[in-house]
Design a protein around this motif. Structure first.
Motif, PDB file in Angstrom:
ATOM      1  N   LEU A  17      18.358 -19.771 -11.103  1.00 46.79           N
ATOM      2  CA  LEU A  17      19.705 -20.349 -11.178  1.00 46.79           C
ATOM      3  C   LEU A  17      20.543 -19.670 -12.264  1.00 46.79           C
ATOM      4  CD1 LEU A  17      21.521 -22.773 -10.103  1.00 46.79           C
ATOM      5  CD2 LEU A  17      20.796 -23.940 -12.190  1.00 46.79           C
ATOM      6  N   VAL A  18      19.932 -19.478 -13.440  1.00 41.64           N
ATOM      7  CA  VAL A  18      20.679 -18.950 -14.575  1.00 41.64           C
ATOM      8  C   VAL A  18      20.808 -17.427 -14.524  1.00 41.64           C
ATOM      9  CG1 VAL A  18      20.660 -18.702 -17.092  1.00 41.64           C
ATOM     10  CG2 VAL A  18      20.158 -20.910 -16.063  1.00 41.64           C
ATOM     11  N   PHE A  19      19.655 -16.741 -14.338  1.00 46.73           N
ATOM     12  CA  PHE A  19      19.652 -15.290 -14.502  1.00 46.73           C
ATOM     13  C   PHE A  19      19.919 -14.504 -13.222  1.00 46.73           C
ATOM     14  CE2 PHE A  19      16.889 -16.801 -18.015  1.00 46.73           C
ATOM     15  CZ  PHE A  19      17.767 -16.490 -19.034  1.00 46.73           C
ATOM     16  N   ALA A  20      19.754 -15.133 -12.066  1.00 45.61           N
ATOM     17  CA  ALA A  20      20.042 -14.427 -10.810  1.00 45.61           C
ATOM     18  C   ALA A  20      21.371 -14.862 -10.198  1.00 45.61           C
ATOM     19  CB  ALA A  20      18.913 -14.649  -9.802  1.00 45.61           C
ATOM     20  N   PHE A  23      24.599 -16.132 -14.467  1.00 42.87           N
ATOM     21  CA  PHE A  23      25.000 -15.128 -15.450  1.00 42.87           C
ATOM     22  C   PHE A  23      25.551 -13.843 -14.824  1.00 42.87           C
ATOM     23  CE2 PHE A  23      24.524 -11.929 -18.758  1.00 42.87           C
ATOM     24  CZ  PHE A  23      25.236 -12.546 -19.774  1.00 42.87           C
ATOM     25  N   PRO A  24      24.940 -13.296 -13.764  1.00 44.22           N
ATOM     26  CA  PRO A  24      25.545 -12.087 -13.174  1.00 44.22           C
ATOM     27  C   PRO A  24      26.942 -12.317 -12.606  1.00 44.22           C
ATOM     28  CG  PRO A  24      23.291 -12.351 -12.421  1.00 44.22           C
ATOM     29  CD  PRO A  24      23.661 -13.602 -13.152  1.00 44.22           C
ATOM     30  N   ARG A  25      27.244 -13.536 -12.195  1.00 41.30           N
ATOM     31  CA  ARG A  25      28.545 -13.820 -11.591  1.00 41.30           C
ATOM     32  C   ARG A  25      29.600 -14.217 -12.615  1.00 41.30           C
ATOM     33  NH1 ARG A  25      26.592 -17.228  -6.243  1.00 41.30           N
ATOM     34  NH2 ARG A  25      25.567 -15.469  -5.226  1.00 41.30           N
ATOM     35  N   HIS A  26      29.205 -14.875 -13.715  1.00 43.63           N
ATOM     36  CA  HIS A  26      30.199 -15.455 -14.625  1.00 43.63           C
ATOM     37  C   HIS A  26      30.103 -14.969 -16.067  1.00 43.63           C
ATOM     38  CE1 HIS A  26      31.390 -18.011 -11.330  1.00 43.63           C
ATOM     39  NE2 HIS A  26      30.130 -18.342 -11.162  1.00 43.63           N
ATOM     40  N   ARG A  27      28.987 -14.427 -16.488  1.00 46.19           N
ATOM     41  CA  ARG A  27      28.813 -13.761 -17.784  1.00 46.19           C
ATOM     42  C   ARG A  27      29.127 -14.624 -19.004  1.00 46.19           C
ATOM     43  NH1 ARG A  27      25.644  -9.457 -16.791  1.00 46.19           N
ATOM     44  NH2 ARG A  27      26.393  -8.370 -14.964  1.00 46.19           N
ATOM     45  N   ARG A  28      28.752 -15.900 -18.962  1.00 48.34           N
ATOM     46  CA  ARG A  28      28.921 -16.744 -20.151  1.00 48.34           C
ATOM     47  C   ARG A  28      27.548 -17.047 -20.734  1.00 48.34           C
ATOM     48  NH1 ARG A  28      32.981 -21.662 -20.294  1.00 48.34           N
ATOM     49  NH2 ARG A  28      32.036 -21.705 -22.355  1.00 48.34           N
ATOM     50  N   ARG A  29      27.227 -16.379 -21.829  1.00 52.05           N
ATOM     51  CA  ARG A  29      25.925 -16.530 -22.462  1.00 52.05           C
ATOM     52  C   ARG A  29      25.717 -17.946 -22.984  1.00 52.05           C
ATOM     53  NH1 ARG A  29      23.482 -16.456 -27.338  1.00 52.05           N
ATOM     54  NH2 ARG A  29      21.502 -15.369 -27.489  1.00 52.05           N
ATOM     55  N   ASP A  30      26.765 -18.547 -23.555  1.00 55.66           N
ATOM     56  CA  ASP A  30      26.632 -19.883 -24.127  1.00 55.66           C
ATOM     57  C   ASP A  30      26.217 -20.910 -23.075  1.00 55.66           C
ATOM     58  OD1 ASP A  30      29.146 -19.535 -22.929  1.00 55.66           O
ATOM     59  OD2 ASP A  30      30.087 -21.064 -24.169  1.00 55.66           O
ATOM     60  N   LEU A  31      26.788 -20.797 -21.875  1.00 57.27           N
ATOM     61  CA  LEU A  31      26.420 -21.758 -20.833  1.00 57.27           C
ATOM     62  C   LEU A  31      25.055 -21.440 -20.237  1.00 57.27           C
ATOM     63  CD1 LEU A  31      29.782 -22.534 -19.046  1.00 57.27           C
ATOM     64  CD2 LEU A  31      28.441 -23.983 -20.562  1.00 57.27           C
ATOM     65  N   ALA A  32      24.668 -20.176 -20.208  1.00 56.32           N
ATOM     66  CA  ALA A  32      23.317 -19.837 -19.735  1.00 56.32           C
ATOM     67  C   ALA A  32      22.281 -20.513 -20.622  1.00 56.32           C
ATOM     68  CB  ALA A  32      23.122 -18.318 -19.720  1.00 56.32           C
ATOM     69  N   ALA A  34      22.812 -23.181 -22.460  1.00 60.89           N
ATOM     70  CA  ALA A  34      22.943 -24.634 -22.260  1.00 60.89           C
ATOM     71  C   ALA A  34      22.212 -25.080 -20.998  1.00 60.89           C
ATOM     72  CB  ALA A  34      24.419 -25.019 -22.179  1.00 60.89           C
ATOM     73  N   TYR A  35      22.342 -24.322 -19.903  1.00 63.18           N
ATOM     74  CA  TYR A  35      21.662 -24.696 -18.652  1.00 63.18           C
ATOM     75  C   TYR A  35      20.153 -24.671 -18.823  1.00 63.18           C
ATOM     76  CZ  TYR A  35      26.267 -23.937 -16.551  1.00 63.18           C
ATOM     77  OH  TYR A  35      27.600 -23.979 -16.243  1.00 63.18           O
ATOM     78  N   LEU A  36      19.645 -23.652 -19.505  1.00 57.58           N
ATOM     79  CA  LEU A  36      18.199 -23.584 -19.749  1.00 57.58           C
ATOM     80  C   LEU A  36      17.733 -24.758 -20.600  1.00 57.58           C
ATOM     81  CD1 LEU A  36      17.825 -19.775 -20.472  1.00 57.58           C
ATOM     82  CD2 LEU A  36      16.987 -20.988 -18.464  1.00 57.58           C
ATOM     83  N   GLY A  37      18.465 -25.023 -21.687  1.00 49.08           N
ATOM     84  CA  GLY A  37      18.079 -26.116 -22.576  1.00 49.08           C
ATOM     85  C   GLY A  37      18.147 -27.477 -21.914  1.00 49.08           C
ATOM     86  N   VAL A  38      19.200 -27.716 -21.146  1.00 50.12           N
ATOM     87  CA  VAL A  38      19.329 -29.003 -20.446  1.00 50.12           C
ATOM     88  C   VAL A  38      18.202 -29.169 -19.439  1.00 50.12           C
ATOM     89  CG1 VAL A  38      20.723 -30.187 -18.706  1.00 50.12           C
ATOM     90  CG2 VAL A  38      21.787 -29.376 -20.778  1.00 50.12           C
ATOM     91  N   ASN A  39      17.922 -28.127 -18.678  1.00 53.13           N
ATOM     92  CA  ASN A  39      16.885 -28.213 -17.656  1.00 53.13           C
ATOM     93  C   ASN A  39      15.522 -28.505 -18.260  1.00 53.13           C
ATOM     94  OD1 ASN A  39      14.592 -26.507 -16.183  1.00 53.13           O
ATOM     95  ND2 ASN A  39      15.956 -27.421 -14.658  1.00 53.13           N
ATOM     96  N   VAL A  81      30.479 -26.957 -13.962  1.00 54.10           N
ATOM     97  CA  VAL A  81      29.965 -28.318 -13.818  1.00 54.10           C
ATOM     98  C   VAL A  81      28.908 -28.365 -12.711  1.00 54.10           C
ATOM     99  CG1 VAL A  81      30.576 -30.692 -13.187  1.00 54.10           C
ATOM    100  CG2 VAL A  81      32.066 -29.379 -14.704  1.00 54.10           C
ATOM    101  N   ALA A  82      29.146 -27.637 -11.618  1.00 53.80           N
ATOM    102  CA  ALA A  82      28.177 -27.602 -10.521  1.00 53.80           C
ATOM    103  C   ALA A  82      26.853 -26.988 -10.985  1.00 53.80           C
ATOM    104  CB  ALA A  82      28.738 -26.813  -9.343  1.00 53.80           C
ATOM    105  N   TYR A  83      26.915 -25.917 -11.760  1.00 50.63           N
ATOM    106  CA  TYR A  83      25.686 -25.322 -12.297  1.00 50.63           C
ATOM    107  C   TYR A  83      25.007 -26.265 -13.283  1.00 50.63           C
ATOM    108  CZ  TYR A  83      26.237 -20.683 -10.264  1.00 50.63           C
ATOM    109  OH  TYR A  83      26.309 -19.626  -9.389  1.00 50.63           O
ATOM    110  N   TYR A  84      25.792 -26.963 -14.066  1.00 46.93           N
ATOM    111  CA  TYR A  84      25.246 -27.912 -15.028  1.00 46.93           C
ATOM    112  C   TYR A  84      24.441 -29.004 -14.313  1.00 46.93           C
ATOM    113  CZ  TYR A  84      25.154 -31.076 -19.034  1.00 46.93           C
ATOM    114  OH  TYR A  84      24.743 -31.892 -20.048  1.00 46.93           O
ATOM    115  N   PHE A  85      25.032 -29.587 -13.269  1.00 45.37           N
ATOM    116  CA  PHE A  85      24.319 -30.652 -12.555  1.00 45.37           C
ATOM    117  C   PHE A  85      23.157 -30.102 -11.729  1.00 45.37           C
ATOM    118  CE2 PHE A  85      28.054 -33.236 -13.560  1.00 45.37           C
ATOM    119  CZ  PHE A  85      27.394 -34.352 -14.066  1.00 45.37           C
ATOM    120  N   SER A  86      23.249 -28.870 -11.289  1.00 49.85           N
ATOM    121  CA  SER A  86      22.112 -28.265 -10.596  1.00 49.85           C
ATOM    122  C   SER A  86      20.943 -28.089 -11.555  1.00 49.85           C
ATOM    123  CB  SER A  86      22.501 -26.914  -9.996  1.00 49.85           C
ATOM    124  OG  SER A  86      23.463 -27.089  -8.996  1.00 49.85           O
TER     125      SER A  86
END
Length: 195
Positions: A17-20, A23-32, A34-39, A81-86
């Protein structure tokens, strides 16, 4: 053993979800991060709640409070937000599902496939949204739409005026538009030249 398999499925899924996807589509390291930590955090807490005497309802309520606080702390775009809830759903899916590993794997794959398709760059790629500041105070909606279409060279679907400043002669507008299909221009090949 099944908890280790579920943890492996979750880590593989959030990695994809994060690395494939994200991140390749949106390039925001901070949210990458956050998604890993939340998951991983949700997975760990949900696993411990599943083995303890605390009900799953309390756990889901805590995650709801966490998501409300997180989403209010910084402005996120809707795809973020969609990635966050995913990421949240993937983390809670295994420990709370209470079903077989195959069902968890199938539901995990479903979340990933939906995000892959829903956020694909080619899906609805001509449709855009921008908040613009126009150096003219335009009150008439028809004139505003015509002005935006001329500026953007596109078809305007919606123009929501956020602010009109008659003193400074500006209009702030949230515009949704679609660009026309690019036309391919064929250049003629001179006679006697191989293609």
């Amino acid at each position: 053993m099944s908890q280790l398999v579920l943890a492996g499925i979750d880590l593989a899924a959030v990695g994809l979800l994060v690395f494939a996807l994200y991140f390749p589509r949106h390039r925001r390291r901070d949210l990458a991060v956050a998604y890993l930590g939340v998951n991983v955090g949700v997975f760990a807490v949900a696993t411990s709640l599943g083995t303890g005497n605390v009900g799953a309802g309390l756990g889901l309520g805590l995650f709801g409070v966490l998501s409300i606080i997180r989403l209010r702390s910084t402005e996120l775009d809707q795809h973020e937000v969609a990635y966050y809830f995913s990421a949240l759903a993937l983390g809670i899916l295994g420990p709370i599902a209470g079903t077989s590993v195959w069902v968890v794997a199938a539901l995990t794959a479903l979340v990933l496939v939906v995000m892959f398709i829903g956020d694909h760059p080619r899906l609805l790629h001509r449709h855009r949204r921008h908040v613009m500041v126009i150096d003219t105070a335009l009150i008439d909606p028809v004139a505003l739409t015509a002005h935006l279409e001329q500026l953007l060279g596109a078809r305007v679907h919606a123009a929501n005026v956020e602010r009109i400043d008659l003193v400074n002669d500006t209009t702030v507008v949230d515009v949704r538009y679609s660009r026309p299909k690019a036309r391919t221009v064929r250049t003629p090949v001179p006679a006697g030249v191989a293609r």
